[in-house]
Write an enzyme that holds these catalytic residues in place. Structure first.
Site, short mmCIF file in Angstrom:
data_model
loop_
_atom_site.label_atom_id
_atom_site.label_comp_id
_atom_site.label_asym_id
_atom_site.label_seq_id
_atom_site.Cartn_x
_atom_site.Cartn_y
_atom_site.Cartn_z
N GLY A 108 -5.52 0.83 -7.97
CA GLY A 108 -6.54 1.86 -7.82
C GLY A 108 -7.48 1.85 -9.00
O GLY A 108 -7.18 1.25 -10.04
N CYS A 149 -0.39 -3.12 -10.31
CA CYS A 149 -1.55 -2.75 -11.13
C CYS A 149 -1.50 -1.26 -11.49
O CYS A 149 -0.63 -0.84 -12.25
CB CYS A 149 -2.84 -3.15 -10.43
SG CYS A 149 -4.27 -3.22 -11.54
N TYR A 150 -2.37 -0.43 -10.94
CA TYR A 150 -2.31 1.00 -11.21
C TYR A 150 -0.94 1.56 -10.86
O TYR A 150 -0.41 2.44 -11.57
CB TYR A 150 -3.39 1.73 -10.41
CG TYR A 150 -3.37 3.24 -10.57
CD1 TYR A 150 -4.11 3.85 -11.59
CD2 TYR A 150 -2.62 4.04 -9.73
CE1 TYR A 150 -4.08 5.23 -11.77
CE2 TYR A 150 -2.59 5.43 -9.89
CZ TYR A 150 -3.32 6.02 -10.91
OH TYR A 150 -3.28 7.38 -11.07
N HIS A 182 -2.05 -8.89 -8.88
CA HIS A 182 -2.11 -8.55 -7.45
C HIS A 182 -1.45 -9.66 -6.63
O HIS A 182 -2.07 -10.69 -6.34
CB HIS A 182 -3.57 -8.36 -7.01
CG HIS A 182 -4.18 -7.11 -7.55
ND1 HIS A 182 -4.11 -5.90 -6.88
CD2 HIS A 182 -4.84 -6.86 -8.70
CE1 HIS A 182 -4.71 -4.97 -7.60
NE2 HIS A 182 -5.17 -5.53 -8.72
N GLU A 222 -0.83 -9.68 -3.53
CA GLU A 222 -1.30 -9.70 -2.14
C GLU A 222 -2.49 -10.62 -1.92
O GLU A 222 -2.79 -10.96 -0.77
CB GLU A 222 -1.64 -8.28 -1.68
CG GLU A 222 -2.88 -7.66 -2.33
CD GLU A 222 -2.61 -6.97 -3.66
OE1 GLU A 222 -3.46 -6.19 -4.10
OE2 GLU A 222 -1.55 -7.24 -4.26
N ASP A 255 -9.32 -5.29 21.47
CA ASP A 255 -8.48 -4.11 21.35
C ASP A 255 -8.28 -3.39 22.68
O ASP A 255 -7.16 -3.08 23.07
CB ASP A 255 -9.07 -3.14 20.31
CG ASP A 255 -9.22 -3.78 18.95
OD1 ASP A 255 -8.47 -4.74 18.67
OD2 ASP A 255 -10.09 -3.35 18.17
N LYS A 284 -5.57 -5.95 13.19
CA LYS A 284 -6.27 -6.78 14.17
C LYS A 284 -5.50 -8.06 14.48
O LYS A 284 -5.37 -8.46 15.64
CB LYS A 284 -7.66 -7.13 13.65
CG LYS A 284 -8.57 -7.77 14.69
CD LYS A 284 -9.08 -6.74 15.66
CE LYS A 284 -10.23 -7.23 16.50
NZ LYS A 284 -10.88 -6.16 17.26
#
Length: 513
Positions: free
Chosen positions: A55, A82-83, A170, A172, A229, A369
């Site tokens: 964040g 991180c944060y 990070h 990810e 969708d 998605k």
């Protein structure tokens, strides 16, 4: 949906949805929760793992988002990113301050405790992605330093007894080379999860939920747009309640070449779903006559769609449910997940009037998605539909710049079809997030057949992206672009020029209008 719920606590991170997607890629079900979620909900939902996101705030600032420190006493493993790492350290008695030297971009992580369950199997030195101005100067009691970088001596910390870990980088993002390994180590080695979340389990759970909601006699409608969708939602609900579902396909005449026919063929002929095909092209074009402002085009198409859908819905008599293709990013961005700022409001079918009295059925609302596409394939939807690039609700109305006329639509539709056909022929379609043609409201001089022409240019746009929030232009081989240009100029009347848009997002947007 799974007995192994993992929660990502969102502190305003740019990558919070990406963290959740990476966890789900490891077949572990994950949800995004706000930091204000009561501790009791973690117990009630039997949460098995917690990830604290990054964040933009500083944990020592008065306005910084917090989490109830009791979360760390639940006995649930926690990974702070991180944060999230700084907040955990701060709440548990560590020292967090402004770093003497911030760290941004690629960094080399040196593993100091290779037998730590969080870092097991990592190279002794591995590339990670950093983005922080604050640092944990000293870890809380019970924590040890597990890895460092040149700028950050406490890049990874851990308390194995309480199963609390923090990483300053990070994991990810793709720039962290062994980030997937770090996340899977946390999920499987630290938390002891199995990874039981599969496409089949998703489908079974969604079908059961729809049957409970609609009941034994309830009837439902779905507004088909031809997009991924709504198509997957329709097939999923049809599997649950059969012919008690009716699909209404409003053909506004603004689709790409062959799409209306494909929708009819797929749903009526292949899946045998009761389908009402409304050919409203003349009606929409009449409303768009003379309109050039893109926002006004959107309003007209959205408003007219509602009117047509409402007329058809009332003809069907007693129907109690409306199926929408809402997906998880819609829920998170609209603030409907329970916290966080509203990024944008989503109306998946243009905002169906409340006075229709229909209860919403949203079988995809917890899926990203890429997961929707996977479910669609498992349900038997053709790949040409499931893998289709995103397409705007107003359709070609906002890709024809200026006034929308039948003649200009025909020019754009033919050019766009050639563009997509050549992309597929070159084997590039699945490497591109979105590709389309645009017809500007200008003309240019050209020479064709030894004669002067004054005709339209066609703009080609193709981008790569993770989520549509940022995008880069696709690097086509020149011979592919040359072939596309040659075909468009040679086959599409009233076109004498082709250009390729290489603008990134930002500063541009993906669509032109």
């Amino acid at each position: 949906m799974s007995s192994e719920l993992t929660v990502v606590v969102d502190f305003g991170a740019q990558y919070n949805q990406l963290i959740a997607r990476r966890i789900r890629e490891s077949r572990v079900y994950c949800e995004i929760w706000p930091p204000t979620t009561p501790v009791e909900q973690y117990r009630a939902r039997n949460v098995r793992a917690i990830v604290l996101s990054g964040g933009p705030a500083s944990v020592y600032a008065e306005s910084a988002p917090r989490i109830d420190p009791a979360v760390f006493e639940l006995g649930i493993p926690v990974l702070g990113i991180c944060y999230g790492m700084q907040l955990m350290a701060y709440e548990l008695g560590g020292d967090v301050r402004r770093a003497e030297r911030g760290e941004y971009g690629k960094a080399m992580l040196s593993v100091e405790v290779p037998d730590s369950p969080l870092l097991r199997g990592l190279d002794p030195v591995t590339q990670v992605w950093m983005s922080h101005g604050d640092s944990v100067i000293s870890p809380p009691p019970g924590f040890q330093v597990l890895a460092r970088t040149d700028a950050t001596p406490t890049a990874v910390i851990g308390d194995p007894a309480r199963r609390l870990y923090g990483v300053q980088f990070h994991p990810e993002v793709v720039h962290t080379v062994q980030g997937k390994q770090v996340l899977e180590n946390f999920l499987f080695r630290v938390c002891g999860l199995r990874g039981d979340w599969t496409v089949d389990s998703v489908i079974d759970s969604a079908v059961a939920a729809v049957r409970r909601q609609v009941g034994e006699t309830g009837r439902a409608l779905v507004a088909l747009s031809g997009g991924v969708d709504s198509s997957v939602a329709a097939v999923l609900v049809h599997r649950a309640i059969g012919d008690r579902l009716t699909a209404i396909f409003v053909d506004h005449g603004l689709l790409r070449a062959g799409e209306a026919e494909q929708v009819t063929r797929t749903f009526r002929d292949h899946f045998h779903i009761p389908l009402v095909h409304v050919d409203a092209a003349d009606r929409f074009l009449a409303r768009l006559r003379g309109v050039t402002d893109p926002e006004e085009k959107r309003r007209i198409v959205g408003r007219e769609f509602i009117r047509v859908f409402e007329e058809e819905a009332r003809r069907l008599g007693e129907v109690g449910f409306l199926v929408q293709g809402t997906i998880y990013p819609d829920v998170v961005e609209s603030g409907a997940s329970g916290g966080g700022a509203v990024i944008k409001t989503h109306h998946n079918v243009g905002g169906i009037p409340e006075d229709l009295g229909l209860e919403l059925v949203e079988p995809l609302r917890l899926l990203f998605k890429d997961e929707v596409r996977e479910v669609g394939r498992a349900l038997g939807l053709p790949d040409e539909l499931v893998g289709r690039h995103p397409f705007p609700g107003p359709g070609l109305a906002i890709r024809v710049l200026g006034e929308v006329t039948p003649e200009r639509l025909a020019i754009l539709r033919q050019a766009d079809a050639i563009f997509l056909e050549e992309i597929r022929r070159a084997g590039l379609y699945d490497r591109i997030w979105q590709a389309f043609a645009v017809l500007p409201d200008v003309r240019s001089v050209g020479v064709m057949g030894d004669g002067r022409t004054y005709a339209y240019p066609i703009v080609l746009r193709a981008v790569t992206s993770e989520d549509g929030m940022t995008a880069d232009f696709f690097r086509f081989p020149y011979e592919v672009l040359e072939r596309i240009m040659s075909r468009i100029v040679g086959e599409v009347p009233h076109v004498n020029r082709v250009v390729y848009d290489i603008t990134t997002k930002p500063p541009g947007t993906i669509e032109w209008e």
